[in-house]
Design a protein around this motif. Structure first.
Motif, mmCIF file in Angstrom:
data_model
loop_
_atom_site.group_PDB
_atom_site.id
_atom_site.type_symbol
_atom_site.label_atom_id
_atom_site.label_comp_id
_atom_site.label_asym_id
_atom_site.label_seq_id
_atom_site.Cartn_x
_atom_site.Cartn_y
_atom_site.Cartn_z
ATOM 1 N N ASN A 6 0.801 -1.231 0.000
ATOM 2 C CA ASN A 6 0.000 0.000 0.000
ATOM 3 C C ASN A 6 0.834 1.282 0.000
ATOM 4 N N GLU A 7 2.124 1.184 -0.272
ATOM 5 C CA GLU A 7 2.993 2.359 -0.338
ATOM 6 C C GLU A 7 3.125 2.785 -1.801
ATOM 7 N N SER A 8 3.174 4.084 -2.033
ATOM 8 C CA SER A 8 3.337 4.583 -3.398
ATOM 9 C C SER A 8 4.411 5.665 -3.439
ATOM 10 N N ILE A 9 5.026 5.831 -4.596
ATOM 11 C CA ILE A 9 6.054 6.850 -4.772
ATOM 12 C C ILE A 9 5.391 8.195 -5.016
ATOM 13 N N VAL A 10 5.835 9.209 -4.270
ATOM 14 C CA VAL A 10 5.331 10.564 -4.406
ATOM 15 C C VAL A 10 6.266 11.369 -5.302
ATOM 16 N N LEU A 11 7.570 11.242 -5.065
ATOM 17 C CA LEU A 11 8.597 11.953 -5.824
ATOM 18 C C LEU A 11 9.862 11.119 -5.752
ATOM 19 N N GLU A 12 10.550 10.960 -6.891
ATOM 20 C CA GLU A 12 11.752 10.121 -6.866
ATOM 21 C C GLU A 12 12.867 10.716 -7.695
ATOM 22 N N ASN A 13 14.050 10.132 -7.523
ATOM 23 C CA ASN A 13 15.238 10.495 -8.280
ATOM 24 C C ASN A 13 15.643 11.952 -8.043
ATOM 25 N N ILE A 14 15.576 12.386 -6.791
ATOM 26 C CA ILE A 14 15.927 13.753 -6.406
ATOM 27 C C ILE A 14 17.417 13.765 -6.045
ATOM 28 N N ALA A 15 18.207 14.537 -6.772
ATOM 29 C CA ALA A 15 19.627 14.660 -6.452
ATOM 30 C C ALA A 15 19.771 15.353 -5.098
ATOM 31 N N ALA A 16 20.621 14.787 -4.233
ATOM 32 C CA ALA A 16 20.778 15.341 -2.890
ATOM 33 C C ALA A 16 22.136 14.976 -2.310
ATOM 34 N N TYR A 17 22.537 15.740 -1.306
ATOM 35 C CA TYR A 17 23.686 15.418 -0.474
ATOM 36 C C TYR A 17 23.184 15.314 0.952
ATOM 37 N N LEU A 18 23.659 14.301 1.661
ATOM 38 C CA LEU A 18 23.338 14.107 3.070
ATOM 39 C C LEU A 18 24.616 14.301 3.862
ATOM 40 N N PHE A 19 24.572 15.179 4.860
ATOM 41 C CA PHE A 19 25.759 15.383 5.690
ATOM 42 C C PHE A 19 25.847 14.274 6.723
ATOM 43 N N ARG A 20 26.935 13.529 6.644
ATOM 44 C CA ARG A 20 27.247 12.491 7.634
ATOM 45 C C ARG A 20 28.625 12.812 8.186
ATOM 46 N N GLY A 21 28.626 13.486 9.330
ATOM 47 C CA GLY A 21 29.896 13.944 9.883
ATOM 48 C C GLY A 21 30.496 14.980 8.944
ATOM 49 N N MET A 22 31.729 14.790 8.564
ATOM 50 C CA MET A 22 32.429 15.723 7.681
ATOM 51 C C MET A 22 32.146 15.453 6.204
ATOM 52 N N GLU A 23 31.538 14.317 5.909
ATOM 53 C CA GLU A 23 31.317 13.945 4.510
ATOM 54 C C GLU A 23 29.945 14.402 4.023
ATOM 55 N N GLY A 24 29.940 15.026 2.856
ATOM 56 C CA GLY A 24 28.698 15.311 2.148
ATOM 57 C C GLY A 24 28.464 14.139 1.206
ATOM 58 N N VAL A 25 27.560 13.256 1.569
ATOM 59 C CA VAL A 25 27.324 12.023 0.825
ATOM 60 C C VAL A 25 26.340 12.304 -0.307
ATOM 61 N N GLY A 26 26.787 12.130 -1.534
ATOM 62 C CA GLY A 26 25.929 12.354 -2.689
ATOM 63 C C GLY A 26 25.052 11.151 -2.962
ATOM 64 N N GLY A 27 23.826 11.408 -3.424
ATOM 65 C CA GLY A 27 22.929 10.311 -3.736
ATOM 66 C C GLY A 27 21.604 10.797 -4.260
ATOM 67 N N ARG A 28 20.598 9.957 -4.117
ATOM 68 C CA ARG A 28 19.247 10.238 -4.622
ATOM 69 C C ARG A 28 18.214 10.019 -3.528
ATOM 70 N N LEU A 29 17.262 10.933 -3.456
ATOM 71 C CA LEU A 29 16.152 10.845 -2.507
ATOM 72 C C LEU A 29 14.904 10.340 -3.212
ATOM 73 N N THR A 30 14.144 9.550 -2.491
ATOM 74 C CA THR A 30 12.817 9.143 -2.923
ATOM 75 C C THR A 30 11.862 9.435 -1.777
ATOM 76 N N ILE A 31 10.744 10.070 -2.103
ATOM 77 C CA ILE A 31 9.698 10.313 -1.117
ATOM 78 C C ILE A 31 8.533 9.404 -1.480
ATOM 79 N N THR A 32 8.093 8.619 -0.511
ATOM 80 C CA THR A 32 6.943 7.746 -0.735
ATOM 81 C C THR A 32 5.804 8.197 0.174
ATOM 82 N N SER A 33 4.710 7.507 0.108
ATOM 83 C CA SER A 33 3.569 7.817 0.953
ATOM 84 C C SER A 33 3.839 7.528 2.429
#
Length: 113
Positions: A6-33
């Protein structure tokens, strides 16, 4: 990432960086229901994904990167954790998360009545 029942994708393939300590981790975000899912690129040092349930989010806010660049997003969790991202079109993404959280709450209210 596999969708739950029953989960659906709301928005996907969003370019993003997540700060983990000193590293800016590059990747992709997906928002689901039901959640926000961050999948790092394989070239990062820290490659473990991050999964945040929408119901566990206390707030989603704008923030500035390097104090002046208006491209940051901060997610505060009910348990006190904070997750900081860099995203483009942050107002749109924050709005989408907030709208999805509101719809999730409405669904819970309707189901319990």
């Amino acid at each position: 990432m596999e969708l739950r029942r029953n989960e659906s994708i709301v928005l996907e393939n969003i370019a993003a960086y997540l700060f983990r300590g000193m590293e800016g981790v590059g990747g992709r975000l997906t928002i689901t229901s039901e959640r926000l899912y961050f999948q790092p690129h394989s070239l990062n040092i820290q490659t473990q994904p991050l999964e945040l349930n929408l119901k566990d989010m206390a707030a989603v806010e704008k923030r500035n990167t390097l104090f002046v660049i208006p491209n940051g997003m901060k997610i505060k969790m009910h348990n006190g954790q904070e997750h900081k991202f860099v995203v483009w079109k942050r107002a749109e993404i924050i709005g989408m998360i907030q709208d999805t959280k509101m719809k999730q709450k409405m669904t819970v209210i309707i189901k319990t009545r």
